[in-house]
Design a protein around this motif. Sequence first.
Motif, PDB file in Angstrom:
ATOM      1  N   ARG A  76       0.724  -1.378  -0.037  1.00 32.83           N
ATOM      2  CA  ARG A  76       0.079  -0.019   0.106  1.00 32.83           C
ATOM      3  C   ARG A  76       0.902   1.428  -0.009  1.00 32.83           C
ATOM      4  O   ARG A  76       1.728   1.326   0.799  1.00 32.83           O
ATOM      5  N   VAL A  77       0.376   2.416  -0.692  1.00 36.08           N
ATOM      6  CA  VAL A  77       1.172   3.463  -0.995  1.00 36.08           C
ATOM      7  C   VAL A  77       0.003   4.589  -0.629  1.00 36.08           C
ATOM      8  O   VAL A  77      -0.752   4.632  -1.469  1.00 36.08           O
ATOM      9  N   SER A  78       0.072   5.511   0.540  1.00 34.08           N
ATOM     10  CA  SER A  78      -0.562   6.495   0.463  1.00 34.08           C
ATOM     11  C   SER A  78      -0.302   7.874  -0.082  1.00 34.08           C
ATOM     12  O   SER A  78       0.763   8.162  -0.140  1.00 34.08           O
ATOM     13  N   THR A  94       1.852   4.140  -8.892  1.00 32.00           N
ATOM     14  CA  THR A  94       1.648   3.255  -7.762  1.00 32.00           C
ATOM     15  C   THR A  94       1.113   2.165  -8.669  1.00 32.00           C
ATOM     16  O   THR A  94       1.412   0.596  -8.409  1.00 32.00           O
ATOM     17  N   LEU A  95       0.200   2.099  -9.428  1.00 29.49           N
ATOM     18  CA  LEU A  95      -0.902   1.104 -10.081  1.00 29.49           C
ATOM     19  C   LEU A  95       0.275   0.398 -10.902  1.00 29.49           C
ATOM     20  O   LEU A  95       0.065  -0.934 -11.074  1.00 29.49           O
ATOM     21  N   MET A  96       0.976   0.908 -11.724  1.00 29.36           N
ATOM     22  CA  MET A  96       2.094   0.466 -12.440  1.00 29.36           C
ATOM     23  C   MET A  96       2.596  -1.004 -12.246  1.00 29.36           C
ATOM     24  O   MET A  96       3.070  -1.752 -12.655  1.00 29.36           O
ATOM     25  N   ILE A  97       3.396  -0.646 -10.615  1.00 31.71           N
ATOM     26  CA  ILE A  97       3.884  -1.817 -10.112  1.00 31.71           C
ATOM     27  C   ILE A  97       3.042  -2.890  -9.352  1.00 31.71           C
ATOM     28  O   ILE A  97       3.422  -3.725  -8.593  1.00 31.71           O
ATOM     29  N   GLY A  98       1.718  -2.435  -9.629  1.00 34.12           N
ATOM     30  CA  GLY A  98       0.736  -3.597  -8.908  1.00 34.12           C
ATOM     31  C   GLY A  98       0.478  -3.066  -7.594  1.00 34.12           C
ATOM     32  O   GLY A  98      -0.149  -3.693  -6.555  1.00 34.12           O
ATOM     33  N   GLY A  99       0.832  -1.817  -7.111  1.00 33.31           N
ATOM     34  CA  GLY A  99       0.778  -1.547  -5.756  1.00 33.31           C
ATOM     35  C   GLY A  99      -0.653  -0.967  -5.466  1.00 33.31           C
ATOM     36  O   GLY A  99      -1.498  -0.870  -6.511  1.00 33.31           O
ATOM     37  N   ILE A 100      -0.914  -0.896  -4.198  1.00 35.71           N
ATOM     38  CA  ILE A 100      -2.462  -0.633  -3.884  1.00 35.71           C
ATOM     39  C   ILE A 100      -2.577   0.952  -3.428  1.00 35.71           C
ATOM     40  O   ILE A 100      -1.837   1.425  -2.427  1.00 35.71           O
ATOM     41  N   VAL A 101      -3.190   1.785  -3.974  1.00 37.18           N
ATOM     42  CA  VAL A 101      -3.369   3.410  -3.846  1.00 37.18           C
ATOM     43  C   VAL A 101      -4.235   3.416  -2.557  1.00 37.18           C
ATOM     44  O   VAL A 101      -5.367   2.992  -2.561  1.00 37.18           O
ATOM     45  N   VAL A 102      -3.684   4.049  -1.440  1.00 38.25           N
ATOM     46  CA  VAL A 102      -4.384   4.703  -0.601  1.00 38.25           C
ATOM     47  C   VAL A 102      -4.674   6.044  -0.507  1.00 38.25           C
ATOM     48  O   VAL A 102      -3.601   6.782  -0.241  1.00 38.25           O
ATOM     49  N   MET A 103      -5.730   6.477  -1.082  1.00 40.02           N
ATOM     50  CA  MET A 103      -6.176   8.118  -1.064  1.00 40.02           C
ATOM     51  C   MET A 103      -6.429   8.719   0.208  1.00 40.02           C
ATOM     52  O   MET A 103      -7.316   7.980   0.951  1.00 40.02           O
ATOM     53  N   ALA A 209      -6.957  -1.950  -6.469  1.00 34.12           N
ATOM     54  CA  ALA A 209      -6.017  -0.964  -7.125  1.00 34.12           C
ATOM     55  C   ALA A 209      -6.191   0.320  -5.944  1.00 34.12           C
ATOM     56  O   ALA A 209      -5.276   0.917  -5.998  1.00 34.12           O
ATOM     57  N   LEU A 210      -7.010   0.229  -5.332  1.00 32.59           N
ATOM     58  CA  LEU A 210      -7.495   1.277  -4.425  1.00 32.59           C
ATOM     59  C   LEU A 210      -7.968   0.914  -3.186  1.00 32.59           C
ATOM     60  O   LEU A 210      -9.028   0.028  -2.917  1.00 32.59           O
ATOM     61  N   LEU A 211      -7.589   1.367  -1.932  1.00 35.01           N
ATOM     62  CA  LEU A 211      -8.117   1.216  -0.734  1.00 35.01           C
ATOM     63  C   LEU A 211      -8.584   2.633  -0.615  1.00 35.01           C
ATOM     64  O   LEU A 211      -7.904   3.678  -0.207  1.00 35.01           O
ATOM     65  N   GLN A 212     -10.031   2.891  -0.601  1.00 34.74           N
ATOM     66  CA  GLN A 212     -10.634   4.224  -0.300  1.00 34.74           C
ATOM     67  C   GLN A 212     -11.397   4.181   1.034  1.00 34.74           C
ATOM     68  O   GLN A 212     -12.275   3.233   1.084  1.00 34.74           O
ATOM     69  N   TYR A 213     -11.017   5.061   2.102  1.00 31.17           N
ATOM     70  CA  TYR A 213     -11.759   4.850   3.289  1.00 31.17           C
ATOM     71  C   TYR A 213     -13.037   5.490   3.496  1.00 31.17           C
ATOM     72  O   TYR A 213     -13.199   6.853   2.921  1.00 31.17           O
ATOM     73  N   THR A 214     -13.758   4.900   4.080  1.00 30.23           N
ATOM     74  CA  THR A 214     -15.120   5.290   4.452  1.00 30.23           C
ATOM     75  C   THR A 214     -15.684   4.855   5.536  1.00 30.23           C
ATOM     76  O   THR A 214     -15.414   3.916   6.192  1.00 30.23           O
ATOM     77  N   GLY A 215     -16.738   5.371   6.129  1.00 31.75           N
ATOM     78  CA  GLY A 215     -17.348   4.962   7.449  1.00 31.75           C
ATOM     79  C   GLY A 215     -18.238   3.968   7.171  1.00 31.75           C
ATOM     80  O   GLY A 215     -18.710   3.179   7.794  1.00 31.75           O
ATOM     81  N   GLY A 216     -18.704   3.885   5.643  1.00 25.27           N
ATOM     82  CA  GLY A 216     -19.767   2.794   5.292  1.00 25.27           C
ATOM     83  C   GLY A 216     -21.038   2.979   6.227  1.00 25.27           C
ATOM     84  O   GLY A 216     -21.528   3.872   6.424  1.00 25.27           O
ATOM     85  N   THR A 217     -21.373   1.649   6.561  1.00 25.35           N
ATOM     86  CA  THR A 217     -22.595   1.397   7.437  1.00 25.35           C
ATOM     87  C   THR A 217     -22.427   1.708   9.078  1.00 25.35           C
ATOM     88  O   THR A 217     -23.152   1.779   9.739  1.00 25.35           O
ATOM     89  N   THR A 218     -20.887   1.846   9.401  1.00 28.90           N
ATOM     90  CA  THR A 218     -20.855   2.116  10.737  1.00 28.90           C
ATOM     91  C   THR A 218     -19.917   3.246  10.934  1.00 28.90           C
ATOM     92  O   THR A 218     -19.497   3.862   9.860  1.00 28.90           O
ATOM     93  N   GLY A 219     -19.656   3.722  12.044  1.00 21.09           N
ATOM     94  CA  GLY A 219     -18.948   4.972  12.308  1.00 21.09           C
ATOM     95  C   GLY A 219     -17.363   4.947  11.987  1.00 21.09           C
ATOM     96  O   GLY A 219     -16.738   5.945  12.075  1.00 21.09           O
ATOM     97  N   LEU A 226     -11.400  -1.621  -3.741  1.00 18.25           N
ATOM     98  CA  LEU A 226     -11.778  -1.527  -4.970  1.00 18.25           C
ATOM     99  C   LEU A 226     -10.622  -1.994  -6.094  1.00 18.25           C
ATOM    100  O   LEU A 226      -9.611  -1.774  -5.981  1.00 18.25           O
ATOM    101  N   THR A 227     -11.236  -3.033  -6.931  1.00 14.98           N
ATOM    102  CA  THR A 227     -10.416  -3.880  -7.639  1.00 14.98           C
ATOM    103  C   THR A 227     -10.055  -2.944  -9.020  1.00 14.98           C
ATOM    104  O   THR A 227     -10.706  -2.124  -9.342  1.00 14.98           O
ATOM    105  N   HIS A 228      -9.137  -3.464  -9.889  1.00 19.75           N
ATOM    106  CA  HIS A 228      -8.833  -2.913 -11.043  1.00 19.75           C
ATOM    107  C   HIS A 228     -10.109  -2.925 -12.059  1.00 19.75           C
ATOM    108  O   HIS A 228     -10.295  -1.861 -12.531  1.00 19.75           O
ATOM    109  N   THR A 229     -10.965  -4.049 -11.943  1.00 20.56           N
ATOM    110  CA  THR A 229     -12.023  -4.223 -12.608  1.00 20.56           C
ATOM    111  C   THR A 229     -13.093  -3.316 -12.013  1.00 20.56           C
ATOM    112  O   THR A 229     -14.020  -2.462 -13.031  1.00 20.56           O
ATOM    113  N   ASN A 230     -13.315  -3.209 -10.832  1.00 20.43           N
ATOM    114  CA  ASN A 230     -14.386  -2.199 -10.346  1.00 20.43           C
ATOM    115  C   ASN A 230     -14.149  -0.899 -11.003  1.00 20.43           C
ATOM    116  O   ASN A 230     -15.312  -0.078 -11.556  1.00 20.43           O
ATOM    117  N   LEU A 231     -12.937  -0.432 -10.982  1.00 23.87           N
ATOM    118  CA  LEU A 231     -12.675   1.077 -11.257  1.00 23.87           C
ATOM    119  C   LEU A 231     -12.636   1.251 -12.807  1.00 23.87           C
ATOM    120  O   LEU A 231     -13.203   2.336 -13.424  1.00 23.87           O
TER     121      LEU A 231
END
Length: 556
Positions: A76-78, A94-103, A209-219, A226-231
């Motif tokens: 993971r790369v922030s 980051t994506l080019m080396i198969g890393g996971i982006v953390v925005m 491809a991406l770890l995007q942080y959210t509270g989702g259904t809890t706080g 999110l995978t490469h296909t998702n995005l």
Amino acid sequence: MSETKPWLRHYPEEVAPTYEYPKHNLARLLVDSAQRYPDRPALYFMGKTLCYREVLDASYRFANVLKELGVCQGDRVSIMLPNCPSAIIAYFGTLMIGGIVVMTNPLYMERELVHQLSDSGAEVIVTLDLLFDRVQKAKTRTLIRHIIVTSIKDYLPFPKNVLYPIKMKKDGAKLDVAYGEGVYAFKKLLRETSRIPVCVEVDADTDIALLQYTGGTTGISKGVMLTHTNLIANTYQTSNWCYRIEKGGERFLGAIPCFHVFGLTVLLNQAMLQAGMLILIPKFDIDTILDTINKMKPTIFPGAPTMYIAIINHKRVKEVDISSINVCVSGSAPLPLEVQERFEELTGGKLIEGYGLTETSPVTHANPIWGYRKIGSIGIPLPDTSAKVVDVNSGEELPIGEIGELLIKGPQVMKGYWQREHETAMTIREGWLYTGDMGRMDEEGFFSIVDRKKDLIIAGGFNIYPREIEEVLFEHPAILEATVAGVPDEYRGETVKAFVVLKPGMTLTEKELELWCRERLAAFKVPRKVEFRQSLPKTMIGKVLRRQLLEEEKKT
């Protein structure tokens, strides 16, 4: 088909109900456009233009920098940056080396930063000189080993690049960075590394491809995987919806941040897919926006309602030419009818409302841009997207017009929550994503959101989770009890209000509480309104009745 999916009859002829989506590394969006249009402008930043070849070269260099630092596929790369060329380069590299982006939101304070970096396990962070102190303080409580520091001046044209540090220091900003011992200068690293092309093969359906942080259904803030296909799928879905887009000919106004998943997909990814020019705005400033529209003539402007409200109400709007704008997709909050009508009148373009969640990459619904649309609705599901409304208790699908929980199925639905199998299993069942939003579908297949099952507050397009703010309030020595809710706000859609009960004999002013929160929370989470009360309404088991407080609020 149209009986189970009544919305399909409202699809324009140019939009198919289903498509094949490429299964490759998300970075190919840039690689393919750069190979086809190497000399076309890719990024415009405060007077500086970078062509596709230059952005691709810099991204390859960044990928090689990461390899030299020992970053491997799946690491993971922030990226903690506003909209600037360095953010785009770091993202694709980051994506080019198969890393996971953390925005990572640049507004985050130390405690928020520590949680996200610790949870993701990121070992590298790319950030601004302006934010370096904050990152350095958080570093010891995370796994971060390498801090790569860029500056706004890195991609400014002369003489702005010389004047910028002078002005910032005059304004009191701290730009000094102690390089060495795991701290590196972004531009220096790029200059000294290899430009050998690298774009690893990935399993697009399963590789993240991406770890995007959210509270989702809890706080608690969770990483949405999110995978490469998702995005890729969501980029193509939103692109196909805008079927009049001219490949290589559009100019995207980058006013929404790319660290927000809406900006990432409909702005950054789509601009790269379409080989368009992405006009990067690091901070939303209404005068800058108006001047940029007047000068750069953007054709596509995704945004949040607050942005369109600011433009139509600005005293200078009649003095500048904003008629270049053809398409605006509004997300993050409900779009008021008068805003839509006024904006379309001023630009001659189309402003449509859409809907989505971080968990769906994010777009699932939109009103047709050049076809039949329903004001006040979120529109109809995008190609390859199914939606239904179910009873909250039984899970049974409800008849047309009845209110229940909105469920989504499609290629843009997340893989799950990072290291949270239980919450993933609760949110995705039999391929359906339970949104936590209450809505209805009408007889024509148009959907409307009527309420939120969760207590998420959306203010100015930002997701705000009451529990996080409440924890900060409870830490205050003078506070006995507190709860937070979103109250209606004409400009931000909603705004944060805190209901506070003080300990006996203690005093606290609204201003003191604001300062306490500002030290611990990003500015957009700080309560704009505070009500000091003798008590809070509760259930028999002691749970605060937030809804009752909101009802009381409506009556005042």
